[in-house]
Design a protein around this motif. Structure first.
Motif, PDB file in Angstrom:
ATOM      1  N   ILE A  72       0.633  -1.414  -0.011  1.00  0.00           N
ATOM      2  CA  ILE A  72      -0.081   0.048  -0.082  1.00  0.00           C
ATOM      3  C   ILE A  72       0.808   1.302  -0.065  1.00  0.00           C
ATOM      4  N   LEU A  73       1.891   1.287   0.863  1.00  0.00           N
ATOM      5  CA  LEU A  73       2.621   2.401   0.978  1.00  0.00           C
ATOM      6  C   LEU A  73       3.412   2.614  -0.392  1.00  0.00           C
ATOM      7  N   LYS A  74       3.967   1.828  -1.143  1.00  0.00           N
ATOM      8  CA  LYS A  74       4.299   1.799  -2.650  1.00  0.00           C
ATOM      9  C   LYS A  74       3.561   2.318  -3.509  1.00  0.00           C
ATOM     10  N   LEU A  88      -3.189   7.083   5.956  1.00  0.00           N
ATOM     11  CA  LEU A  88      -3.358   5.788   6.368  1.00  0.00           C
ATOM     12  C   LEU A  88      -3.340   5.752   7.918  1.00  0.00           C
ATOM     13  N   GLU A  89      -4.339   5.046   8.482  1.00  0.00           N
ATOM     14  CA  GLU A  89      -4.455   5.052  10.130  1.00  0.00           C
ATOM     15  C   GLU A  89      -4.706   3.452  10.297  1.00  0.00           C
ATOM     16  N   THR A 137      -1.113   6.586  12.749  1.00  0.00           N
ATOM     17  CA  THR A 137      -0.914   7.051  11.512  1.00  0.00           C
ATOM     18  C   THR A 137       0.292   6.289  10.946  1.00  0.00           C
ATOM     19  N   ILE A 138       0.292   5.372   9.647  1.00  0.00           N
ATOM     20  CA  ILE A 138       1.350   4.916   8.892  1.00  0.00           C
ATOM     21  C   ILE A 138       1.653   5.698   7.881  1.00  0.00           C
ATOM     22  N   ALA A 139       3.062   6.149   8.123  1.00  0.00           N
ATOM     23  CA  ALA A 139       3.546   6.996   6.818  1.00  0.00           C
ATOM     24  C   ALA A 139       4.818   6.294   6.250  1.00  0.00           C
ATOM     25  N   TYR A 176      -7.436   1.972   7.963  1.00  0.00           N
ATOM     26  CA  TYR A 176      -8.264   2.962   7.329  1.00  0.00           C
ATOM     27  C   TYR A 176      -7.670   3.636   6.320  1.00  0.00           C
ATOM     28  N   ILE A 177      -8.027   3.799   5.040  1.00  0.00           N
ATOM     29  CA  ILE A 177      -7.526   4.412   3.980  1.00  0.00           C
ATOM     30  C   ILE A 177      -8.477   5.566   3.223  1.00  0.00           C
ATOM     31  N   SER A 178      -7.900   6.709   3.522  1.00  0.00           N
ATOM     32  CA  SER A 178      -8.662   7.764   2.915  1.00  0.00           C
ATOM     33  C   SER A 178      -7.732   8.478   1.709  1.00  0.00           C
TER      34      SER A 178
END
Length: 232
Positions: A72-74, A88-89, A137-139, A176-178
């Motif tokens: 997802i991050l990529k 992303l949370e 939060t995921i960064a 959770y993806i916004s």
């Protein structure tokens, strides 16, 4: 009476974590596209559910959860070039003896969620959320690694005759993806729920007694209820 089962895919002992993730990666992509996705890992105690979902930190041994976050991050980085911005949370909870616990609260068994009606379903078909559960939060992949490690330390795990590190709870990783695209005024919300169910077990074989037996009864009862939900 006998039952017949069909399988979409059967993995051999030689299959790798990468092979398994390749089968579910399209579901992960769907969450980025604005869908609500849920994946269950189910089986008897000691079958390898937690290894499949979380894996270990050794190269190539990462499970579905860290691999999903990395994918997802990529993808989010790639979509930035097209004008998309994503947030992303993550929450990470467990169901232990039919009680909700927040695995992101430091300390084993410390994050009991006491709010009434904590599980909330959005009326418009959106996210299911857990009131009172911490969101982080995921960064970066480092953020993800920290979340998975903290949850693993907090989760209820005990030894039985069938499994030296038996998961005594169901764990649910909720991402959770916004996303929003300002130029086209487009927004979307998706969620990825990765569930590591506790293993079903027979008390006679696991030799569970006392608290372990109580846990086993709660596990088997809830798995039976989950089966009723699918059947309905």
């Amino acid at each position: 009476k006998p039952f017949e089962f069909n399988f979409d895919k059967v993995f051999t002992p030689d299959s790798t974590q990468s092979d398994i993730f390749a089968q579910v990666s399209d579901l992960v992509q769907s969450a980025l596209d604005g869908y609500n996705v849920c994946l269950f890992s189910y089986g008897q105690t000691g079958a390898g559910k937690t290894h499949t979902m979380q894996g270990v930190s050794a190269p190539g041994q990462e499970g579905i959860i860290p691999r999903s976050i990395a994918k997802i991050l990529k993808t989010v980085e790639t979509l930035k070039e097209q004008g998309w911005e994503y947030t992303l949370e993550a929450s990470f909870v467990e169901v232990y003896n039919e009680q909700l616990r927040d695995l992101l609260v430091e300390g084993k068994g410390a994050g009991k969620i006491t709010e009434n009606n904590a599980i909330q379903h959005a009326p418009n078909g959106g996210h299911t959320i857990i009131q009172g559960a911490m969101r982080m939060t995921i960064a970066s992949e480092q953020d993800a690694d920290a979340i998975v490690a903290r949850a693993a330390e907090s989760r209820a795990v005990e030894s039985t005759a069938m499994n030296s590190t038996s998961s005594r709870s169901h764990s649910i990783f909720m991402l959770y993806i916004s996303g929003c695209h300002e130029a086209t005024e487009t927004s979307l919300k998706g969620s990825l729920n990765l569930v590591d169910l506790a293993g079903s077990e027979r008390l006679a074989r696991s030799q569970a007694e006392g608290q372990r037996a109580k846990e086993a009864c709660s596990i088997n009862k809830s798995l039976s209820s989950l089966g009723d939900v699918f059947a309905a």
